[in-house]
Design a protein around this motif. Structure first.
Motif, PDB file in Angstrom:
ATOM      1  N   ILE A  79      31.738 -18.371  71.743  1.00 25.94           N
ATOM      2  CA  ILE A  79      32.068 -17.160  72.512  1.00 25.94           C
ATOM      3  C   ILE A  79      32.913 -17.527  73.726  1.00 25.94           C
ATOM      4  CG2 ILE A  79      31.118 -15.307  73.925  1.00 25.94           C
ATOM      5  CD1 ILE A  79      28.592 -15.461  72.067  1.00 25.94           C
ATOM      6  N   ARG A  80      32.465 -18.546  74.430  1.00 27.33           N
ATOM      7  CA  ARG A  80      33.175 -18.944  75.650  1.00 27.33           C
ATOM      8  C   ARG A  80      34.605 -19.386  75.332  1.00 27.33           C
ATOM      9  NH1 ARG A  80      30.001 -19.523  80.152  1.00 27.33           N
ATOM     10  NH2 ARG A  80      27.786 -19.219  79.772  1.00 27.33           N
ATOM     11  N   LEU A  81      34.739 -20.172  74.276  1.00 27.93           N
ATOM     12  CA  LEU A  81      36.081 -20.634  73.910  1.00 27.93           C
ATOM     13  C   LEU A  81      36.955 -19.447  73.507  1.00 27.93           C
ATOM     14  CD1 LEU A  81      35.165 -23.852  71.896  1.00 27.93           C
ATOM     15  CD2 LEU A  81      36.362 -23.777  74.090  1.00 27.93           C
ATOM     16  N   ALA A  82      36.368 -18.499  72.748  1.00 31.65           N
ATOM     17  CA  ALA A  82      37.154 -17.364  72.272  1.00 31.65           C
ATOM     18  C   ALA A  82      37.654 -16.512  73.439  1.00 31.65           C
ATOM     19  CB  ALA A  82      36.310 -16.514  71.322  1.00 31.65           C
ATOM     20  N   ARG A 122      27.037 -21.186  69.132  1.00 35.14           N
ATOM     21  CA  ARG A 122      27.586 -19.836  69.143  1.00 35.14           C
ATOM     22  C   ARG A 122      28.075 -19.467  70.552  1.00 35.14           C
ATOM     23  NH1 ARG A 122      27.323 -14.750  66.344  1.00 35.14           N
ATOM     24  NH2 ARG A 122      26.871 -15.507  64.275  1.00 35.14           N
ATOM     25  N   LEU A 146      31.770 -19.742  66.150  1.00 33.16           N
ATOM     26  CA  LEU A 146      31.360 -18.341  66.118  1.00 33.16           C
ATOM     27  C   LEU A 146      30.662 -18.003  64.806  1.00 33.16           C
ATOM     28  CD1 LEU A 146      34.418 -16.582  67.753  1.00 33.16           C
ATOM     29  CD2 LEU A 146      32.069 -16.567  68.576  1.00 33.16           C
ATOM     30  N   ARG A 147      30.980 -18.768  63.773  1.00 29.40           N
ATOM     31  CA  ARG A 147      30.390 -18.509  62.467  1.00 29.40           C
ATOM     32  C   ARG A 147      29.014 -19.139  62.351  1.00 29.40           C
ATOM     33  NH1 ARG A 147      34.742 -20.382  58.607  1.00 29.40           N
ATOM     34  NH2 ARG A 147      36.144 -18.776  59.362  1.00 29.40           N
ATOM     35  N   PRO A 153      36.518 -22.936  67.887  1.00 30.27           N
ATOM     36  CA  PRO A 153      35.870 -21.646  68.180  1.00 30.27           C
ATOM     37  C   PRO A 153      35.543 -20.844  66.931  1.00 30.27           C
ATOM     38  CG  PRO A 153      38.145 -21.711  69.003  1.00 30.27           C
ATOM     39  CD  PRO A 153      37.785 -23.104  68.594  1.00 30.27           C
ATOM     40  N   ILE A 154      36.384 -20.929  65.907  1.00 29.52           N
ATOM     41  CA  ILE A 154      36.127 -20.135  64.701  1.00 29.52           C
ATOM     42  C   ILE A 154      34.838 -20.602  64.030  1.00 29.52           C
ATOM     43  CG2 ILE A 154      36.995 -19.495  62.430  1.00 29.52           C
ATOM     44  CD1 ILE A 154      39.824 -19.998  63.577  1.00 29.52           C
ATOM     45  N   MET A 160      34.742 -28.233  70.215  1.00 27.95           N
ATOM     46  CA  MET A 160      34.380 -27.408  69.057  1.00 27.95           C
ATOM     47  C   MET A 160      35.514 -26.469  68.679  1.00 27.95           C
ATOM     48  SD  MET A 160      30.516 -26.153  69.355  1.00 27.95           S
ATOM     49  CE  MET A 160      29.158 -27.310  69.302  1.00 27.95           C
TER      50      MET A 160
END
Lengths: 242, 403
Positions: free
Chosen positions: B313-316, B309, B400-401, B396-397, B394
């Motif tokens: 977050i970091r990727l988003a 997670r 995050l899920r 990101p979607i 990874m």
């Protein structure tokens, strides 16, 4: 990434989807999450995207957030065809132009509110001193002065979402993407959060695109777009908001 | 940005202090083992070198057979020497202080009810001189005894202790195999050699006695030569080679069927053994470093999964693939470097204790410490890369899920 100006609507067009499709899987099992979406969002708008579960609104948000790319069709962000960008280029786009607020807050655990807010600035390579000042200002803007050193576990849901909003706006993004920002909050907390978002939209001119299925929340937006089965069902322009 | 990454990794390590400690244990043990083994090995090497040097650096050894490098100096081909060869060396070569022809055999020594299996060395008084043996009591051989091969012997202290205990052996008659032999002297003790052999465990008898009554042949298996001070051992070595070629009728162009070694060569040969051993031990210890690396990879993979997670977050919010990769890679390297530092300290301590226990000098070598540390950091890079890449790549979607 130079911005180009589109004046087709008379308003500065920030986001433009043209015939966007999104298909998951292949063959007969393929799932058409989005089918021929045409959408334009101008600078400074506050758009709410509504629709039942599985209607494609979250998929659409992922595409708008440059986290995902359309299977076909074109997504232009300030005139840039995002579908043609590499993974890293899209990450840079997010870094410099986008802010995210999620339903589940998605803060880093065991990390103070201040550090959470500083995070996007770290990736921008901002010096520590300046970062701190900006993060403190952002926390002040969401009304969390005095809570800087608290970790998410020590904050209420509403406060956590404010930290998330502070993290989203600390970079002064062009667009703030909010996916069910009040989904985990009670109605009083929800209204507080929406007041904060609406204020950023009206005072700072930050464009907001928000997914919600709560009509009471959607009323804060200036325009409501309803999704149904992967297509845009209706659009509703509002004269103003409460 | 990079210092941020290091701070971040330190914080992450501190958060999982217990797990981090266990993770680096493999590296700690690996590095400590490498440093301990190598340090002790070098100590042993130094010990061997200094032991041999104590014999005198002007000592040369002549043996039959071709010179094959390696411990023991194999002598598969080449006729044995005779006593005459030693005499010829003594007479014809300039600048020598003593020449000792040596032959030996293992034999049972008996006195009263006591018996002891030992080495009987046949030589002359020159043997005492070249090998720095001193008499504790009694006397050397006389010329007459040497010439006639009389049954007299000088005991090493081990043999004396085994056969006589505290009694005075001088004048007593012992049996060497079936021979009766009169004890005329006892040597001072030299104790153990650095190879762990007991240098006092032998009986010295006149060469001629050994040849005639024990081995039954006139062979001399080696000749020890000591040069006078100030005489070049290089020159003596060449002179002996020249002389022996003549005596053994080796035509020009053919290889020697004997070899002459000075102590420097002997030192390098003998220390070569311990050096190889040191390398081997170090290599075995290095394997545990590798295992430690796998431990790090394992934990980093767990950590990447646990922090899916966070990665999302970091990727988003705009982290590039390489930002995330670096974050996890740095964490792995910091972890393994910690292990390296602790391992180095532990290794030095263990080596210092080990050196005291084994009575070898403690040879502190900064090079091996640097190598061990760099290697441990490299283990972090190698084994941290795979999990870190997984983190960076990874979606990101999905991330995050992840719940």
């Amino acid at each position: 990434m130079k911005a180009t100006t589109s004046t087709q609507t008379g308003k500065h067009c920030l986001i433009e989807l043209k015939g966007v499709n999104k298909v998951y899987g292949k063959g007969p099992a393929a799932m058409h999450a989005l089918q021929g979406i045409d959408l334009r969002i101008g600078q400074g708008e506050f758009v709410a995207v509504m629709g039942p579960s599985g209607s494609g609104k979250s998929t659409c948000m992922n595409i708008l957030g440059c986290l995902d790319t359309p299977s076909s069709g074109v997504f232009l962000f300030e005139g840039i065809d995002v579908g043609k960008l590499s993974r890293d280029q899209r990450a840079l786009l997010r870094r410099h132009y986008l802010g995210f607020v999620f339903q589940g807050f998605n803060l880093l655990n065991r990390t103070s509110a201040l550090e959470n807010v500083e995070l996007p600035l770290i990736y921008r390579g901002m010096p520590a001193g300046e970062r701190r000042v900006r993060a403190l200002q952002a926390l002040e803007a969401v009304g969390l002065t005095g809570w800087e050193t608290h970790t998410p576990g020590e904050l209420s849901g509403g406060q956590q979402q404010r930290v998330a909003i502070a993290r989203a706006i600390v970079t002064n993004p062009k667009v703030l993407l909010a996916d069910e920002p009040t989904g985990n909050l009670d109605s009083a907390r929800s209204r507080e959060i929406m007041d904060v978002l609406a204020a950023f939209n009206s005072e700072r001119g930050i464009t907001i695109a928000m997914v919600t299925h709560d009509a009471d929340i959607a009323v804060y937006a200036k325009r409501i777009i309803r999704f149904f089965d992967g297509s845009i069902d209706s659009e509703e322009e509002k004269p103003g908001f409460a | 940005m990079f210092s941020e990454t290091i701070l971040l990794s330190l914080r992450e390590i501190r958060r999982n202090l217990m797990r981090s400690s266990l993770t680096i244990l493999g590296i700690v043990i690996g590095v400590a083992a490498v440093i301990t083994m190598v340090t002790l090995g070098r100590g042993a090497t130094a010990q061997v070198a200094s032991d041999i040097a104590k014999l005198g650096t002007n000592l040369l050894q002549v043996r039959p057979g071709q010179d094959r490098r390696g411990p023991g100096g194999t002598h598969s081909t080449g006729d044995m020497f005779k006593a005459k060869d030693a005499e010829a060396i003594a007479q014809e070569i300039f600048g020598l202080s003593a020449v000792a022809p040596i032959a030996s055999q293992t034999i049972q020594s008996i006195y009263g009810n006591e018996n002891w299996s030992t080495t009987v060395t046949g030589s002359t008084n020159a043997y005492l001189k070249v090998s720095n043996w001193l008499l504790e009591s009694g006397r050397q051989f006389t010329e007459g005894e040497l010439r006639s091969g009389k049954a007299v012997c000088i005991l090493g202290t081990t043999v004396r202790n085994k056969l006589f205990g505290g009694q005075n052996p001088i004048g007593a008659t012992i049996r060497l195999g079936k021979l009766s032999c009169n004890v005329i002297g006892v040597l001072n003790s030299k104790g153990q050699s650095s190879f762990g052999t007991d240098r006092d465990d032998f009986v010295l008898i006149p060469l001629r006695m050994l040849q005639r009554r024990i081995t039954g042949n006139p062979d001399v298996s080696r000749i020890l030569v000591s040069a006078q001070d100030g005489v070049s051992t290089r020159k003596v070595e060449q002179d002996i080679e020249q002389l022996m070629r003549e005596r053994r009728h080796i035509s020009p162009g053919k290889d020697d069927d004997f070899h002459v070694r000075d102590m420097q060569e002997l030192i390098s040969t003998m220390t070569g053994t311990t050096r190889v051993l040191t390398g081997l031990l170090g290599a075995v210890a290095a394997v545990s470093l590798l295992v430690g690396g796998i431990g790090i990879m394992n934990i980093m993979l767990v950590s990447v999964t646990e922090r899916t997670r966070e990665i999302g977050i970091r990727l988003a919010i705009g982290a590039l693939e390489r930002d995330v990769l670096m974050q996890f890679l740095v964490e792995a390297v910091v972890l393994s470097s910690f292990g390296g530092v602790i391992g180095v300290l532990l290794g030095i301590a263990a080596a210092a204790i080990g050196a005291t226990v084994l009575a070898v000098p403690f040879v502190f070598d900064p090079v091996i410490i640097v190598i061990a540390f760099v290697f441990s950091a490299a283990v972090g890079v190698v084994f941290g890369y795979f999990p870190a890449r997984q983190a960076g790549q990874m979606d990101p979607i999905e991330a995050l899920r992840y719940e």
